[in-house]
Scaffold this motif. Structure first.
Motif, PDB file in Angstrom:
ATOM      1  N   GLU A   1      -6.476  -2.028  -5.938  1.00 27.88           N
ATOM      2  CA  GLU A   1      -7.339  -1.437  -5.101  1.00 27.88           C
ATOM      3  C   GLU A   1      -7.389  -0.189  -4.570  1.00 27.88           C
ATOM      4  O   GLU A   1      -6.240   0.350  -4.634  1.00 27.88           O
ATOM      5  CB  GLU A   1      -7.327  -2.450  -3.889  1.00 27.88           C
TER       6      GLU A   1
ATOM      7  N   THR B   1      -6.502   5.170   9.419  1.00 26.22           N
ATOM      8  CA  THR B   1      -5.295   5.697   8.563  1.00 26.22           C
ATOM      9  C   THR B   1      -4.022   5.387   9.150  1.00 26.22           C
ATOM     10  O   THR B   1      -3.031   5.087   8.501  1.00 26.22           O
ATOM     11  CB  THR B   1      -5.501   7.110   8.372  1.00 26.22           C
TER      12      THR B   1
ATOM     13  N   ILE C   1     -12.104   3.739   4.671  1.00 27.29           N
ATOM     14  CA  ILE C   1     -11.330   4.141   6.281  1.00 27.29           C
ATOM     15  C   ILE C   1     -12.431   5.062   6.896  1.00 27.29           C
ATOM     16  O   ILE C   1     -12.453   6.186   6.706  1.00 27.29           O
ATOM     17  CB  ILE C   1      -9.992   4.856   6.251  1.00 27.29           C
TER      18      ILE C   1
ATOM     19  N   CYS D   1       0.721  -1.365   0.056  1.00 28.71           N
ATOM     20  CA  CYS D   1       0.002   0.209   0.018  1.00 28.71           C
ATOM     21  C   CYS D   1       0.918   1.202  -0.013  1.00 28.71           C
ATOM     22  O   CYS D   1       1.741   1.349   1.032  1.00 28.71           O
ATOM     23  CB  CYS D   1      -0.859  -0.110   1.258  1.00 28.71           C
TER      24      CYS D   1
ATOM     25  N   ASP E   1      -7.904   2.618  -1.222  1.00 31.59           N
ATOM     26  CA  ASP E   1      -8.378   2.698   0.225  1.00 31.59           C
ATOM     27  C   ASP E   1      -8.679   4.209   0.145  1.00 31.59           C
ATOM     28  O   ASP E   1      -7.794   5.082   0.236  1.00 31.59           O
ATOM     29  CB  ASP E   1      -7.280   2.428   1.166  1.00 31.59           C
TER      30      ASP E   1
ATOM     31  N   LYS F   1     -11.940   0.087  -0.349  1.00 28.39           N
ATOM     32  CA  LYS F   1     -11.737   0.137   1.068  1.00 28.39           C
ATOM     33  C   LYS F   1     -12.212   1.401   1.701  1.00 28.39           C
ATOM     34  O   LYS F   1     -11.541   2.440   1.306  1.00 28.39           O
ATOM     35  CB  LYS F   1     -10.685  -0.580   1.687  1.00 28.39           C
TER      36      LYS F   1
ATOM     37  N   VAL G   1      -4.122   5.146  -1.666  1.00 28.41           N
ATOM     38  CA  VAL G   1      -5.148   5.668  -0.846  1.00 28.41           C
ATOM     39  C   VAL G   1      -5.550   6.749  -1.614  1.00 28.41           C
ATOM     40  O   VAL G   1      -4.984   7.367  -2.498  1.00 28.41           O
ATOM     41  CB  VAL G   1      -4.384   6.212   0.571  1.00 28.41           C
TER      42      VAL G   1
ATOM     43  N   LYS H   1     -12.371  -0.093   6.741  1.00 30.71           N
ATOM     44  CA  LYS H   1     -11.081  -0.166   7.338  1.00 30.71           C
ATOM     45  C   LYS H   1     -10.966   0.725   8.465  1.00 30.71           C
ATOM     46  O   LYS H   1     -11.931   1.702   8.578  1.00 30.71           O
ATOM     47  CB  LYS H   1     -10.214   0.236   5.910  1.00 30.71           C
TER      48      LYS H   1
ATOM     49  N   LYS I   1     -10.789  -4.287   7.065  1.00 35.22           N
ATOM     50  CA  LYS I   1      -9.476  -4.278   7.047  1.00 35.22           C
ATOM     51  C   LYS I   1      -8.819  -3.697   8.311  1.00 35.22           C
ATOM     52  O   LYS I   1      -9.503  -2.594   8.486  1.00 35.22           O
ATOM     53  CB  LYS I   1      -8.631  -3.575   5.749  1.00 35.22           C
TER      54      LYS I   1
END
Length: 216
Positions: free
Chosen positions: A87, A154, A124, A37, A89, A122, A60, A151, A181
């Motif tokens: 993916e 952070t 957060i 990530c 986030d 995802k 992200v 998720k 997650k």
């Protein structure tokens, strides 16, 4: 499935250099981790370094505050996918959530989900800032927005993942077909395994290589 196959080896520090990302990707390959990530500016580099492997590239969006315009988040997601991220986030608009503007929260999530299609998103929720009731509500909104995961954190706020939060989120997420997650402060195998046992599907950690190698 081994613990390595749940780990996203993470480096999101603003001072991370090209050499740091090269090391991150090498460690992920050596330990056959699920993914890395990285910040958006390093997606293309990570994809190049991980070419020919099964290691996913995760990035992200709206990170770490979640407080930018939805259009900007969507553009970030679109550009990340074009750079071959696997993916996304994203950070929920926590201010809108706390204000009670749930429609704005759902719209914000949906804009990123649409921009990232067909790749999973995802969300957060920064659990350390929410009450238990708010965490449950957040799961519902994440599902309404079309995301795949909720998720915990952070890792840049006042707290990271806790077993209690993962248990709560996993129970709630199950109602909506979401996955969980856990991220933030997970630095050893015992903690990572506790998160998995509590219901997490993924673990975000800067110690992914050490955990998989049995060194942490």
């Amino acid at each position: 499935m081994t613990i390595a196959q749940h780990l996203e080896h993470t480096l999101l520090k603003p001072e991370a250099t090209v050499e740091d990302i090269m090391l991150l990707c090498r460690q992920a390959k050596e330990q056959a981790l699920l993914g890395v990530c990285v910040n958006p500016c390093y997606v293309a580099l990570a994809r190049h370094l991980l070419s020919g492997t099964d290691v996913k590239v995760v990035t992200v969006v709206g990170f770490p505050l979640g407080a930018t315009f939805s259009e900007v988040k969507a553009l970030e997601a679109k550009m990340a996918v074009e750079a071959h991220a696997d993916e996304i986030d994203m950070v929920m608009n926590i201010a809108a959530f706390k204000t009670g503007d749930y429609a704005a929260v759902v719209s914000d999530i949906r804009s990123v989900v649409e921009a990232a299609k067909p790749f999973p998103v995802k969300v957060i929720i920064e659990a350390c800032l929410l009450t238990d009731a708010e965490k449950r509500t957040a799961c519902r909104l994440v599902a309404e927005g079309g995301a795949t995961f909720v998720k915990t954190s952070t890792g840049f706020n006042q707290g990271g993942a806790t077993v209690g939060d993962v248990e709560l989120l996993a129970a709630e997420a199950k109602k909506y077909g979401l996955k969980v997650k856990a991220a933030g402060g997970i630095r050893d195998a015992a903690t990572a395994q506790a998160m998995l046992d509590a219901g997490a599907e993924r673990i975000g950690t800067s110690a992914g290589h050490k955990i998989a190698a049995g060194e942490a």
